[in-house]
Scaffold this motif. Structure first.
Motif, mmCIF file in Angstrom:
data_model
loop_
_atom_site.group_PDB
_atom_site.id
_atom_site.type_symbol
_atom_site.label_atom_id
_atom_site.label_comp_id
_atom_site.label_asym_id
_atom_site.label_seq_id
_atom_site.Cartn_x
_atom_site.Cartn_y
_atom_site.Cartn_z
ATOM 1 N N ARG A 61 0.840 -1.200 0.000
ATOM 2 C CA ARG A 61 0.000 0.000 0.000
ATOM 3 C C ARG A 61 0.878 1.255 0.000
ATOM 4 N NH1 ARG A 61 -5.191 1.842 1.137
ATOM 5 N NH2 ARG A 61 -5.194 3.808 2.271
ATOM 6 N N ARG A 62 1.905 1.251 0.843
ATOM 7 C CA ARG A 62 2.817 2.408 0.907
ATOM 8 C C ARG A 62 3.487 2.669 -0.435
ATOM 9 N NH1 ARG A 62 5.301 -0.024 5.315
ATOM 10 N NH2 ARG A 62 3.984 0.229 7.104
ATOM 11 N N GLU A 63 3.775 1.608 -1.171
ATOM 12 C CA GLU A 63 4.429 1.737 -2.484
ATOM 13 C C GLU A 63 3.428 2.018 -3.601
ATOM 14 O OE1 GLU A 63 6.631 -1.893 -3.035
ATOM 15 O OE2 GLU A 63 7.765 -1.593 -1.184
ATOM 16 N N GLY A 64 2.141 2.109 -3.265
ATOM 17 C CA GLY A 64 1.115 2.390 -4.258
ATOM 18 C C GLY A 64 0.762 1.196 -5.134
ATOM 19 N N LYS A 65 1.093 -0.016 -4.670
ATOM 20 C CA LYS A 65 0.853 -1.218 -5.471
ATOM 21 C C LYS A 65 -0.525 -1.835 -5.246
ATOM 22 C CE LYS A 65 5.686 -2.564 -5.813
ATOM 23 N NZ LYS A 65 6.673 -3.588 -5.457
ATOM 24 N N VAL A 66 -1.167 -1.514 -4.125
ATOM 25 C CA VAL A 66 -2.507 -2.040 -3.853
ATOM 26 C C VAL A 66 -3.348 -0.973 -3.158
ATOM 27 C CG1 VAL A 66 -1.822 -4.471 -3.604
ATOM 28 C CG2 VAL A 66 -1.975 -3.029 -1.585
ATOM 29 N N HIS A 67 -4.648 -1.112 -3.322
ATOM 30 C CA HIS A 67 -5.608 -0.305 -2.569
ATOM 31 C C HIS A 67 -6.234 -1.287 -1.587
ATOM 32 C CE1 HIS A 67 -8.052 3.339 -2.188
ATOM 33 N NE2 HIS A 67 -8.991 2.500 -1.790
ATOM 34 N N ALA A 68 -5.686 -1.339 -0.366
ATOM 35 C CA ALA A 68 -6.093 -2.349 0.611
ATOM 36 C C ALA A 68 -6.734 -1.710 1.835
ATOM 37 C CB ALA A 68 -4.888 -3.185 1.031
ATOM 38 N N VAL A 69 -7.772 -2.368 2.338
ATOM 39 C CA VAL A 69 -8.481 -1.952 3.548
ATOM 40 C C VAL A 69 -8.701 -3.180 4.417
ATOM 41 C CG1 VAL A 69 -9.622 -0.003 2.385
ATOM 42 C CG2 VAL A 69 -10.764 -2.239 2.482
ATOM 43 N N GLN A 70 -9.161 -2.948 5.640
ATOM 44 C CA GLN A 70 -9.439 -4.076 6.522
ATOM 45 C C GLN A 70 -10.796 -3.917 7.182
ATOM 46 O OE1 GLN A 70 -6.202 -3.940 9.366
ATOM 47 N NE2 GLN A 70 -7.422 -2.778 10.836
ATOM 48 N N LEU A 71 -11.391 -5.055 7.523
ATOM 49 C CA LEU A 71 -12.640 -5.104 8.274
ATOM 50 C C LEU A 71 -12.435 -6.007 9.480
ATOM 51 C CD1 LEU A 71 -15.385 -5.585 5.512
ATOM 52 C CD2 LEU A 71 -14.586 -3.454 6.545
ATOM 53 N N ASP A 72 -12.749 -5.496 10.660
ATOM 54 C CA ASP A 72 -12.655 -6.276 11.886
ATOM 55 C C ASP A 72 -13.907 -7.141 12.005
ATOM 56 O OD1 ASP A 72 -12.855 -7.189 14.565
ATOM 57 O OD2 ASP A 72 -11.672 -5.490 15.278
ATOM 58 N N VAL A 73 -13.732 -8.448 12.059
ATOM 59 C CA VAL A 73 -14.872 -9.371 12.075
ATOM 60 C C VAL A 73 -15.706 -9.286 13.352
ATOM 61 C CG1 VAL A 73 -13.800 -10.993 10.475
ATOM 62 C CG2 VAL A 73 -13.518 -11.335 12.943
ATOM 63 N N ARG A 74 -15.214 -8.579 14.363
ATOM 64 C CA ARG A 74 -15.990 -8.414 15.605
ATOM 65 C C ARG A 74 -16.563 -7.004 15.759
ATOM 66 N NH1 ARG A 74 -12.607 -11.883 19.945
ATOM 67 N NH2 ARG A 74 -13.129 -13.909 19.089
ATOM 68 N N ASP A 75 -16.345 -6.130 14.763
ATOM 69 C CA ASP A 75 -16.827 -4.750 14.853
ATOM 70 C C ASP A 75 -18.312 -4.693 14.518
ATOM 71 O OD1 ASP A 75 -17.427 -2.065 14.690
ATOM 72 O OD2 ASP A 75 -15.807 -1.567 13.307
ATOM 73 N N ARG A 76 -19.129 -4.612 15.556
ATOM 74 C CA ARG A 76 -20.579 -4.559 15.390
ATOM 75 C C ARG A 76 -21.121 -3.133 15.559
ATOM 76 N NH1 ARG A 76 -21.458 -9.564 14.723
ATOM 77 N NH2 ARG A 76 -20.675 -11.253 15.990
ATOM 78 N N SER A 77 -20.231 -2.162 15.751
ATOM 79 C CA SER A 77 -20.695 -0.792 15.962
ATOM 80 C C SER A 77 -20.328 0.142 14.816
ATOM 81 C CB SER A 77 -20.134 -0.242 17.278
ATOM 82 O OG SER A 77 -18.719 -0.223 17.233
ATOM 83 N N GLY A 78 -19.347 -0.236 14.010
ATOM 84 C CA GLY A 78 -18.929 0.618 12.904
ATOM 85 C C GLY A 78 -19.979 0.678 11.804
ATOM 86 N N ASN A 79 -20.083 1.829 11.178
ATOM 87 C CA ASN A 79 -21.005 1.990 10.050
ATOM 88 C C ASN A 79 -20.248 1.762 8.754
ATOM 89 O OD1 ASN A 79 -23.359 2.698 11.508
ATOM 90 N ND2 ASN A 79 -22.525 4.736 11.836
ATOM 91 N N LEU A 80 -20.779 0.886 7.941
ATOM 92 C CA LEU A 80 -20.142 0.533 6.679
ATOM 93 C C LEU A 80 -21.211 0.470 5.595
ATOM 94 C CD1 LEU A 80 -17.630 -0.565 5.107
ATOM 95 C CD2 LEU A 80 -18.407 -2.848 5.786
ATOM 96 N N GLN A 81 -20.981 1.192 4.510
ATOM 97 C CA GLN A 81 -21.892 1.107 3.379
ATOM 98 C C GLN A 81 -21.400 -0.014 2.479
ATOM 99 O OE1 GLN A 81 -21.794 4.172 0.336
ATOM 100 N NE2 GLN A 81 -24.027 4.143 0.246
ATOM 101 N N GLY A 82 -22.268 -0.969 2.225
ATOM 102 C CA GLY A 82 -21.915 -2.100 1.379
ATOM 103 C C GLY A 82 -21.898 -1.726 -0.087
ATOM 104 N N PHE A 83 -21.537 -2.662 -0.922
ATOM 105 C CA PHE A 83 -21.528 -2.438 -2.367
ATOM 106 C C PHE A 83 -22.920 -2.105 -2.894
ATOM 107 C CE2 PHE A 83 -17.594 -4.994 -2.042
ATOM 108 C CZ PHE A 83 -16.729 -4.138 -2.718
ATOM 109 N N ASP A 84 -23.950 -2.606 -2.205
ATOM 110 C CA ASP A 84 -25.328 -2.371 -2.635
ATOM 111 C C ASP A 84 -25.891 -1.047 -2.126
ATOM 112 O OD1 ASP A 84 -25.604 -2.875 0.075
ATOM 113 O OD2 ASP A 84 -26.920 -4.620 -0.187
ATOM 114 N N GLY A 85 -25.088 -0.274 -1.387
ATOM 115 C CA GLY A 85 -25.539 1.014 -0.869
ATOM 116 C C GLY A 85 -26.194 0.928 0.493
#
Length: 144
Positions: A61-85
């Motif tokens: 990611r630092r070298e600009g080779k990937v666009h990477a993110v992470q999702l915590d499998v126990r995060d039940r409070s974060g707001n996330l918009q899915g691909f479907d909106g």
């Protein structure tokens, strides 16, 4: 007389990939650069997640080779918009993807379609980099 030592660098566990607020937005930003969105599911204290994050995804990611993110499998409070909106949480999204093991690395296009086979866990650490590169090449090819 006190012992003067150099400051200790932050531990590798302090490093993290960003957590997106919108999967669709993150995937569109990645596609605009000709890249798939790389999503890693993670769990606090997971040593294999740390290896994938710190030895592969963060440096790439630092070298600009990937666009990477992470999702915590126990995060039940974060707001996330899915691909479907629709709004969801990282935990619910990981469950919907059936990404039960951490780390699971997935490769998505802007429409939410998986572009390459997932990397689940670290079966053979010596070859993980090659497996990751092969999946990225496959995903990039399908993105075009």
């Amino acid at each position: 007389m006190s012992d003067i030592t150099a400051p200790t660098p932050a531990p590798a566990t302090a490093q993290a990939l960003p957590t997106p607020t919108s999967l669709r937005g993150a995937a569109q930003a990645a596609a605009a650069r000709g890249e798939p969105l790389v999503v890693m599911t993670t769990l606090a204290g997971c040593p294999y997640c740390e290896i994938v994050r710190n030895h592969y995804l963060l440096p790439m990611r630092r070298e600009g080779k990937v666009h990477a993110v992470q999702l915590d499998v126990r995060d039940r409070s974060g707001n996330l918009q899915g691909f479907d909106g629709q709004m969801t949480t990282p935990a619910d999204q990981a469950r919907a993807w059936k990404a039960r093991f951490t780390p699971t690395v997935m490769f998505y296009g802007p429409d939410g379609r998986e572009l390459a086979e997932r990397l689940v866990g670290i079966a053979v650490p010596d070859f993980y980099g090659e497996y990751l590169e092969a999946r990225l090449a496959e995903a990039r090819k399908k993105l075009k």
